[in-house]
Every structure is written in C-alpha cells, then in structure tokens.
Design a protein around this motif. Structure first.
Motif, PDB file in Angstrom:
ATOM      1  N   GLU A 163     -19.077  21.344 -44.362  1.00  0.00           N
ATOM      2  CA  GLU A 163     -18.444  21.398 -45.675  1.00  0.00           C
ATOM      3  C   GLU A 163     -16.978  20.990 -45.590  1.00  0.00           C
ATOM      4  O   GLU A 163     -16.464  20.251 -46.440  1.00  0.00           O
TER       5      GLU A 163
ATOM      6  N   GLU B 150     -15.349  17.511 -47.300  1.00  0.00           N
ATOM      7  CA  GLU B 150     -14.209  17.588 -48.212  1.00  0.00           C
ATOM      8  C   GLU B 150     -13.041  16.748 -47.702  1.00  0.00           C
ATOM      9  O   GLU B 150     -12.338  16.091 -48.492  1.00  0.00           O
TER      10      GLU B 150
ATOM     11  N   ARG C 106     -24.873  16.664 -49.058  1.00  0.00           N
ATOM     12  CA  ARG C 106     -23.623  17.311 -49.454  1.00  0.00           C
ATOM     13  C   ARG C 106     -22.467  16.319 -49.385  1.00  0.00           C
ATOM     14  O   ARG C 106     -21.577  16.319 -50.259  1.00  0.00           O
TER      15      ARG C 106
ATOM     16  N   ARG D 254     -19.973  15.431 -52.564  1.00  0.00           N
ATOM     17  CA  ARG D 254     -18.530  15.671 -52.542  1.00  0.00           C
ATOM     18  C   ARG D 254     -17.749  14.360 -52.636  1.00  0.00           C
ATOM     19  O   ARG D 254     -16.705  14.299 -53.268  1.00  0.00           O
TER      20      ARG D 254
ATOM     21  N   GLU E 260     -21.335  16.066 -61.386  1.00  0.00           N
ATOM     22  CA  GLU E 260     -19.989  15.992 -60.819  1.00  0.00           C
ATOM     23  C   GLU E 260     -18.989  15.424 -61.826  1.00  0.00           C
ATOM     24  O   GLU E 260     -17.820  15.821 -61.831  1.00  0.00           O
TER      25      GLU E 260
ATOM     26  N   ASN F 112     -18.011  18.308 -63.983  1.00  0.00           N
ATOM     27  CA  ASN F 112     -17.131  19.259 -63.284  1.00  0.00           C
ATOM     28  C   ASN F 112     -15.698  18.743 -63.222  1.00  0.00           C
ATOM     29  O   ASN F 112     -14.739  19.502 -63.420  1.00  0.00           O
TER      30      ASN F 112
ATOM     31  N   ASP G 198     -13.873  21.172 -60.399  1.00  0.00           N
ATOM     32  CA  ASP G 198     -14.325  20.446 -59.217  1.00  0.00           C
ATOM     33  C   ASP G 198     -13.778  21.010 -57.911  1.00  0.00           C
ATOM     34  O   ASP G 198     -14.140  20.526 -56.837  1.00  0.00           O
ATOM     35  N   GLU G 199     -12.920  22.010 -57.964  1.00  0.00           N
ATOM     36  CA  GLU G 199     -12.402  22.615 -56.741  1.00  0.00           C
ATOM     37  C   GLU G 199     -13.474  23.505 -56.103  1.00  0.00           C
ATOM     38  O   GLU G 199     -14.175  24.242 -56.795  1.00  0.00           O
ATOM     39  N   VAL G 200     -13.595  23.431 -54.782  1.00  0.00           N
ATOM     40  CA  VAL G 200     -14.581  24.232 -54.060  1.00  0.00           C
ATOM     41  C   VAL G 200     -13.882  25.006 -52.951  1.00  0.00           C
ATOM     42  O   VAL G 200     -12.860  24.563 -52.413  1.00  0.00           O
ATOM     43  N   GLU G 201     -14.419  26.175 -52.621  1.00  0.00           N
ATOM     44  CA  GLU G 201     -13.915  26.976 -51.511  1.00  0.00           C
ATOM     45  C   GLU G 201     -14.651  26.572 -50.245  1.00  0.00           C
ATOM     46  O   GLU G 201     -15.877  26.495 -50.217  1.00  0.00           O
TER      47      GLU G 201
END
Length: 530
Positions: free
Chosen positions: A109, A113, A155, A159, A216, A219, A225-228
């Motif tokens: 992930e 990113e 994924r 992204r 997407e 989002n 659209d921010e992801v942790e």
C-alpha cells in the motif's frame, strides 16, 4: 541391469557446502553499500555511456536498496522537462518488479501510494509519459501476474488512477490538461493499437479500470481521495501478510490526528466529457462483449446518476454515495451534444453490430438525461410539466384505443398537426436544413435496409430449396410414369414458376417495408422509444 549414475565426490562436497558457492556474486553496481551506511544509488550520470541503472536497482531484492533508488528516481525525473521513451520503459520495468518484491499489504500500500504520488512532482510532459508508460507496462506484463500477486497490482491500478485524477484537480480541471489525460488513456490504456483486439490478454486490466474509473473520479471530486497507509500501532496483532517489515501509520503512543474536512473539487461538464471520450472510442472499436457491458453500466450509467436532474438529485437513496456523485457534473447542453455524437459515430460505415447497438443505447440514455436536466434547470417548472405531459401522451399512444368517435376526429387532426410541428421543430433544432434532414434519414434507414436485406436473403434461400424439392418430386413422379424424366419444356415451366415465387416474395417485402414512416422512426429514436 540398470546402471546407476553416482555423483562425484566433488559435486557432493559442493552440495554439502550449501548454496553460497552455487551462484555468481552480485554485480559490482549493487555492492557499494557498507555496513551501517545508507545505500547510495547510481544515476545515469554516474553510470555514463547513456546507460540507465535505475531499473536494475529498483528490482533489487533488498527493500533498503529499492527505497533509496526510488527517492533518487523522483529527484532525477523532477529535474527534467523531457525523458526518452526507452528510458521511461526501463524505469517502469524496474518499478513493476519493485511491486513484485513488496511483501505485506502495508508495504504494498505504501509503495502504490508513492508510485502514484510521484506524478505530482513532475512537469506536464514528463508526467503524461510517466502515466502512459505505466499503463503500457501493465498491459504487457499483465499475463505474467499470478493469482497470489494479482491483488497488489489491482490496488496499484486503483491508486495510480486516483492520482491521475488528482493531478487534473490540482490544475483546476483545465481543458488542456484534461484533454491530454484523456488522450493518454486512449493511446496507452484502452486502445493503443488504434483498433479493437479481440482476445487480448490485458482485457482484465481494462475491466478493472472500468470498474474503478468513476469511483475514483467521484472520490477526487468530493475530496475523499486521501487514504491512511500502514498498520495501526495500537493493534498489536494486526496482520500484514507475514512480511519481515511493517509500515505503521504513526508512532506507538502518538495521538491520532483528526482527519481534515474534505474539500470538494467538482468536475466541470467539459472535463467529464473529455474523460468519457476514451470510453466512447473503446465502444466504437472493441469487439469484446463483456467489456462493452462493463463500460456501459460501470462508467456511463454511473456518470449519468450524478448528472443534472439525475437520480442523485431526485432519489439519492437509490444511488450509492450520492453525495459524491453530484460532484461529477454533466449539464443538458453537454449531454445533448454527446448524444448527437454517439448516434453519428454509430451510423458510420464499418461500425459493427455490437458497437452500433452500444452507441445507440448511449444515445437514448443521454438524450433522456438531457431532457431531464433541461426540465430541472427551468426554475418555474413549466418545462418539467411539458416534459411529463409529453411522456404521458406517448404512454397513451402505446395503449390500444377503441374506434374513435366522429367528435374525436377533429381532436386527432389537431394532435397530428402538433406532431408535425414537433417533428419540424426537431429537425430545425438539429440544423434546419434539408441536407441535414436527408443525412439523418439516410443514416437511420441503414439498419432497416440491413434488416430488409436479411429477410430477402432468407426468403431467397427458402424458395430456392422449395423449387429444387419440387423439381426432384416431379422427376420421381415422371420416372414412375415411365417417361424417363423431365423434358426441356417441363424444366422451363418449373424454373419459371420458381422465379415467379421469388418475385412475388420480393414485391411483398418491398411493399411491407415501404409502409414504415421514416420521420416517425426518427422521432421515436430521438424520444427514446426504441
């Protein structure tokens, strides 16, 4: 007697010594790391001779080497206004296998990113090449991805697509930027060969891209659209795929930061139109039926949900994430223009049956959506009432009605005059010229002519079979009557009767097809009755 081959004592000693002596040592380019010192990656300037050492270092087995090389790659690409295509392909070959070596969902992930976020640090020309070669490399390598590694690449595609949309949003959805991005999708991701390729192994990539495209885009438009990235340090047993390293969102014991409020950045209608054009071109050329269904329902139908006057406004509960769907804008004028483009492209010569069917279906959807949007834009509600009244009139027209009374004949004449005026107004809006009307009629007649030709061919084959069967029966009957078969005069009569049957059938089909009203079919297509 079978003679057994015994290994020599030299080979046995090598096996007992382990694998250390079996393989050649690492190349010198990867041995410049000393204990306790960070790895210093080599750049093309260090290598010299026009070589690009990034690919080899990005595909290294050690994560420290890959991370240091990626940071150096970001600085090297950010300082350039143009990069050679071959160098970019080598770089993406290394990035592809950097993801291959990433173990653990949190590491994957983080890498996905970082790879997607690098596009924001590049100049426009380099950014377009960076994004385009990503899809080219994914298409080429997709067949080699096994089922154990497929999730990480799915994924990565999701992204990366999100960051491409964010790149457009950071530039306020500028018309030139969005147009270049749409062209990039056409040439690298969807139809790079310029024609439909049935059976191409990368169809899975395009199916996944169609599935995540609108999600997407919504989002990014809604600011969500921010992801942790990484594991939660407060959860001690959170699984990360058994990887030797773990990526944490924050340090252990550190307070969790409050997530910022999302700031919407709505997609204007011209940007939505530019991003949908690649998919329309795909429907025009692609012969894959499953891909057509996915694009129609996952891309175009979902975009229409958030259009002006769409279900996201009238019935938000029926739309998934309606609050984000409304930020992908489409107005009445844009949808009307797109509907006209769909029917023009579908009527072109050389368009296949599957492609024409999909494009005509899009024409009907966008034509109806443009009418709903036009009705919703009218503040006083008069246009909406007129639209509903027209819809009710069409519904009554479809229902079987009893014989009209003499008093109702005048009303029917008035309705006929109104329909004629409405048809004339339709043609006036589309161009108000006889040439335009003739062109539209000729394109709409083509499907009927194709159907007429099919019926003629079927009738010709059936009558031919019947004629030859009749001739065979007469020959058999004549042989029973000891006449020795049919004479020349008898054969002439049989063929003359057969040709007469064919002629009668053709005349009947012609008269039947002639009764169809061309203008009525066009109005039905425009109103979405077909």
């Amino acid at each position: 007697m079978v003679k057994l081959k015994v290994k020599s004592h030299v080979q046995q000693e090598r096996n007992m010594a382990g694998v250390g002596n079996k393989f050649a040592p690492l190349p010198p380019i990867l041995l410049n790391k000393k204990k306790g010192e960070p790895y210093k990656p080599k750049t093309p300037e260090d290598a010299g001779g026009g070589k690009n050492p990034f690919a080899r270092q990005l595909a290294h087995g050690e994560k420290d080497v890959r991370d240091a090389t990626f940071r150096a790659l970001g600085k090297w690409l950010g300082a350039r206004s143009d990069v050679d295509m071959l160098d970019m392909k080598k770089i993406w070959k290394g990035l592809f296998y950097a993801m291959w070596h990433a173990d653990g969902w949190d590491v994957q992930e983080e890498l996905a990113e970082e790879i997607g976020g690098l596009i924001h640090k590049l100049k426009h020309r380099v950014a377009l090449m960076y994004a385009g070669v990503f899809f080219i490399t994914s298409r080429r390598e997709w067949v080699g991805i096994d089922r154990h590694r497929m999730d990480k690449y799915l994924r990565l595609v999701r992204r990366f697509t999100s960051h491409v949309f964010r790149y457009c949003a950071d530039r306020d959805w500028a018309e030139g930027v969005v147009g270049d991005v749409g062209e990039m999708f056409v040439r690298s991701a969807l139809i790079p060969t310029g024609r439909g390729d049935q059976g191409v192994v990368d169809v899975g990539l395009r199916l996944h891209l169609a599935e995540v495209f609108v999600t997407e885009l919504r989002n990014v438009a809604a600011g969500k659209d921010e992801v942790e990235i990484g594991c939660d340090p407060d959860k001690e047993n959170e699984a990360n795929g058994g990887a030797p390293r773990t990526v944490f969102r924050r340090k252990k014991g550190e307070k969790r930061k409050a997530s910022p409020e999302p700031v919407p950045r709505p997609v204007p209608p011209h940007a939505t139109d530019a991003l949908l054009k690649p998919w329309a071109q795909l429907l025009q050329l692609e012969p894959h039926k499953t891909l057509h269904k996915r694009v129609l329902h996952q891309v175009f139908e979902r975009v229409l949900e958030g259009a002006d006057g769409g279900p996201a406004f009238s019935d938000p509960e029926s739309v998934e994430d309606a609050s984000s769907a409304v930020h992908v804008r489409l107005d009445a004028a844009t949808m009307k223009r797109m509907a006209r483009t769909f029917i023009d492209v579908g009527a072109d010569e050389g368009t296949g049956d599957l492609q024409r069917e999909s494009l005509y279906e899009l024409h009907i959807w966008f034509r109806k959506a443009s009418k709903r949007a036009a009705a919703a834009e009218g503040g006083d509600g008069e246009e909406e009432e007129a639209f509903l009244a027209k819809k009710e009139k069409k519904k009554r027209k479809k229902e079987p009605s009893p014989e009209p009374a003499p008093e109702e004949e005048e009303e029917e004449e008035e309705v006929g005059a109104e329909n004629e005026e409405e048809s004339a107004g339709t043609f006036a809006r589309l161009g108000s010229s006889r040439e335009e009307e003739a062109r539209i009629n000729s394109r709409l007649d083509r499907p009927r002519l194709d159907a007429f030709g099919g019926r003629v061919t079927t009738l010709f084959v059936m009558i031919s079979a019947a004629g030859y069967l009749m001739e065979a029966v007469l020959i058999r009957l004549c042989s029973w009557a000891d006449r020795g078969g049919l004479g020349i005069q008898d054969r002439f009569l049989v063929h003359a009767g057969w040709l007469a049957l064919v002629g009668c059938g053709l005349v009947a089909l012609h008269l039947r097809s002639k009764r169809r009203a061309d203008e009525e079919d066009y109005v039905a297509l425009e109103n979405g009755d077909v």
